[in-house]
Write a protein that holds these residues in place. Sequence first.
Motif, PDB file in Angstrom:
ATOM      1  N   GLU A 230     -11.315  -7.498 -18.439  1.00 44.11           N
ATOM      2  CA  GLU A 230     -11.940  -8.517 -17.814  1.00 44.11           C
ATOM      3  C   GLU A 230     -11.258  -9.182 -16.783  1.00 44.11           C
ATOM      4  OE1 GLU A 230     -13.546  -8.258 -21.986  1.00 44.11           O
ATOM      5  OE2 GLU A 230     -11.577  -8.005 -21.374  1.00 44.11           O
ATOM      6  N   LEU A 231      -9.712  -9.039 -16.788  1.00 47.14           N
ATOM      7  CA  LEU A 231      -9.088  -9.459 -15.668  1.00 47.14           C
ATOM      8  C   LEU A 231      -9.130  -8.647 -14.522  1.00 47.14           C
ATOM      9  CD1 LEU A 231      -5.934 -10.772 -17.406  1.00 47.14           C
ATOM     10  CD2 LEU A 231      -7.484 -12.289 -16.182  1.00 47.14           C
ATOM     11  N   PHE A 232      -9.223  -7.185 -14.803  1.00 47.48           N
ATOM     12  CA  PHE A 232      -8.795  -6.301 -13.794  1.00 47.48           C
ATOM     13  C   PHE A 232     -10.249  -5.351 -13.453  1.00 47.48           C
ATOM     14  CE2 PHE A 232      -4.602  -7.514 -15.280  1.00 47.48           C
ATOM     15  CZ  PHE A 232      -4.037  -8.031 -14.263  1.00 47.48           C
ATOM     16  N   ALA A 233     -11.188  -5.639 -14.006  1.00 49.39           N
ATOM     17  CA  ALA A 233     -12.213  -4.895 -13.826  1.00 49.39           C
ATOM     18  C   ALA A 233     -12.360  -3.258 -14.468  1.00 49.39           C
ATOM     19  CB  ALA A 233     -12.809  -4.779 -12.233  1.00 49.39           C
ATOM     20  N   GLY A 234     -12.405  -3.356 -15.709  1.00 48.26           N
ATOM     21  CA  GLY A 234     -12.072  -2.167 -16.410  1.00 48.26           C
ATOM     22  C   GLY A 234     -13.332  -1.515 -16.986  1.00 48.26           C
ATOM     23  N   TYR A 235     -14.207  -2.116 -17.042  1.00 50.74           N
ATOM     24  CA  TYR A 235     -15.537  -1.692 -17.661  1.00 50.74           C
ATOM     25  C   TYR A 235     -16.539  -0.603 -16.822  1.00 50.74           C
ATOM     26  CZ  TYR A 235     -14.732  -4.790 -21.327  1.00 50.74           C
ATOM     27  OH  TYR A 235     -14.393  -5.402 -22.513  1.00 50.74           O
ATOM     28  N   THR A 236     -17.180   0.244 -17.265  1.00 51.84           N
ATOM     29  CA  THR A 236     -17.825   1.182 -16.476  1.00 51.84           C
ATOM     30  C   THR A 236     -19.005   0.336 -15.614  1.00 51.84           C
ATOM     31  OG1 THR A 236     -17.671   2.859 -18.298  1.00 51.84           O
ATOM     32  CG2 THR A 236     -19.326   3.199 -16.559  1.00 51.84           C
ATOM     33  N   TYR A 237     -19.660  -0.370 -15.929  1.00 51.49           N
ATOM     34  CA  TYR A 237     -20.562  -1.161 -15.133  1.00 51.49           C
ATOM     35  C   TYR A 237     -19.979  -2.028 -14.095  1.00 51.49           C
ATOM     36  CZ  TYR A 237     -19.683  -6.209 -16.858  1.00 51.49           C
ATOM     37  OH  TYR A 237     -19.103  -7.205 -17.400  1.00 51.49           O
ATOM     38  N   HIS A 238     -18.640  -2.131 -14.092  1.00 54.60           N
ATOM     39  CA  HIS A 238     -17.934  -2.918 -12.970  1.00 54.60           C
ATOM     40  C   HIS A 238     -18.021  -1.772 -11.638  1.00 54.60           C
ATOM     41  CE1 HIS A 238     -15.403  -5.427 -15.955  1.00 54.60           C
ATOM     42  NE2 HIS A 238     -16.611  -6.106 -15.297  1.00 54.60           N
ATOM     43  N   HIS A 239     -18.374  -0.779 -11.741  1.00 51.85           N
ATOM     44  CA  HIS A 239     -18.189   0.270 -10.737  1.00 51.85           C
ATOM     45  C   HIS A 239     -19.622  -0.096  -9.743  1.00 51.85           C
ATOM     46  CE1 HIS A 239     -15.313   3.388 -11.908  1.00 51.85           C
ATOM     47  NE2 HIS A 239     -15.456   2.697 -12.737  1.00 51.85           N
ATOM     48  N   ASP A 240     -20.696  -0.764 -10.475  1.00 51.30           N
ATOM     49  CA  ASP A 240     -21.676  -1.298  -9.544  1.00 51.30           C
ATOM     50  C   ASP A 240     -21.377  -2.373  -8.516  1.00 51.30           C
ATOM     51  OD1 ASP A 240     -23.244   0.421 -11.312  1.00 51.30           O
ATOM     52  OD2 ASP A 240     -23.863  -1.071 -12.634  1.00 51.30           O
ATOM     53  N   TYR A 241     -20.331  -2.871  -8.817  1.00 51.75           N
ATOM     54  CA  TYR A 241     -19.817  -3.949  -7.780  1.00 51.75           C
ATOM     55  C   TYR A 241     -18.893  -3.686  -6.833  1.00 51.75           C
ATOM     56  CZ  TYR A 241     -21.359  -6.986 -11.851  1.00 51.75           C
ATOM     57  OH  TYR A 241     -22.303  -7.608 -12.771  1.00 51.75           O
TER      58      TYR A 241
END
Length: 509
Positions: free
Chosen positions: A338-349
Amino acid sequence: MCGFVCLWEIDDQDGTLIEAMLSRLGHRGPDATEVAGLSGAPAVMGHCRLSIIGAENGRQPIRAGAEMLVANGEIYNHEDLRAILGAEIFDTASDSETILHLFRTGSQRWISRLDGMFAFVLATPDRIIAARDPLGIKPLYMARRGKGLAFASELKAFDGLGFEEISALPPGALFDSRGGLRQWYRVPSGAAKAEPELDVDAVAGELRLSLEEAVAKWMVADVEVGSFLSGGLDSSIIAALAQKVRVNAGRGPLKTFAVGTAGSSDLIAARRVAEHIGTEHHEFTFTAQDIADNLPHVIYHLESADADLVRSAIPTLFAARLARAHVKAVLTGEGADELFAGYTYHHDYVDQPRALADELTRSLCAMHNINLQRVDRMTMAESLEARTPFLDRELIAFAQSIPAQLKLRRTDPAITEATGPTTEKWLLRKACADLLPVDLVWRKKAQFDEGSGTVEALQQALRILTGGRGEIGRQRESALYREILRRRFKDPGMILSQAGQWNANRIAA
């Protein structure tokens, strides 16, 4: 660490109500159980304790003058507060007692001086106060019965006992019967774009120092603290830094704990990390039958039937059970995604740093009834305290000031196509690259339930439970979890209504 209940202006002269509520929380604190009332006040409190700090004389409820307190969690700056407030006014070695004495100073912002993870209820002759730590690491629920109020660490304490308007106290909130609810802490907004002149190496170095300080702080205890180790980046960083703390203090190797199905990638990676950093490593290999046998236990303690949460709770339970055989407290890597953008869906951003920063802030605020609920319930089900150094308040403030562009970036800065590869948690990896083998530092993230082999074994477990054949679809899986939950609670609707959802209010990419 513990569980507690509190009744305010609720008639319970024979004590049957509070005893019934407290009996459902015994797993949270097997070391001691006490119930006490406050003279001249309509308050009665019950507490079950897992002794971590002040083991000899830290029993609760704690009294000071005309006030009484029950608390759950750890106050990591309690020694500093004790020195500032005056050691002579303290009756115990418990970190929780600092809450009472801070309140008694009369300062308007007294609660903001507490540094740690906590939930507490404090009673005076004419007032009841309840509060929760910034991110809601520790749970706290409030309910009404007639004109009275009740508080408890878990929902199951209220189940079928005639309570109404049951809800979670929001993270970073304080309820005062005299003034209502107020938000004493708000997660700082995340930064988006990096300025051209920003010294990225300096930011990475400062992040590393912040991480080291957070891990050292969150290891303070009168008992040994171990660490979960999945072999992923987050838990490996925490374990590596914790190992340094123990070795520098001359206390011997850190105990680390990994679980998975036979041959799973998490077990293999965790073994490599443990060998690299030199920990005393422990493993447990679970099977589909183990999952089938423990699924009702998981759902009852989790207090949720959300399929994603149940899936990740299964290996967490096995890790907690393994760790509890050796230690009473463990560090975990929760919060890094949550702090450093670690989830797969974060790649969309990747091309939308403002939206990514806002989404990270949203997900931090939503952790309390999703991942933090999973970690708290599964560890406390085994009478184990879990600590989350990534969610240290000072570390959160620093991490939120780091531009989102440095958290999720294209693997090759020369790539400009929208479809180019991206690397999550880029700055975190850079800051800790020297701690671990290179290939593990840049290892692609796998969800805990995937890397541990839970997903495949769970399919087999579901077939065992249903007598079915072939693949059990997501809809049937979710329905089965709800069926199990309904069998375990008298008022399952109340439990289900409190459950969080992974993508609720997600910021659009």
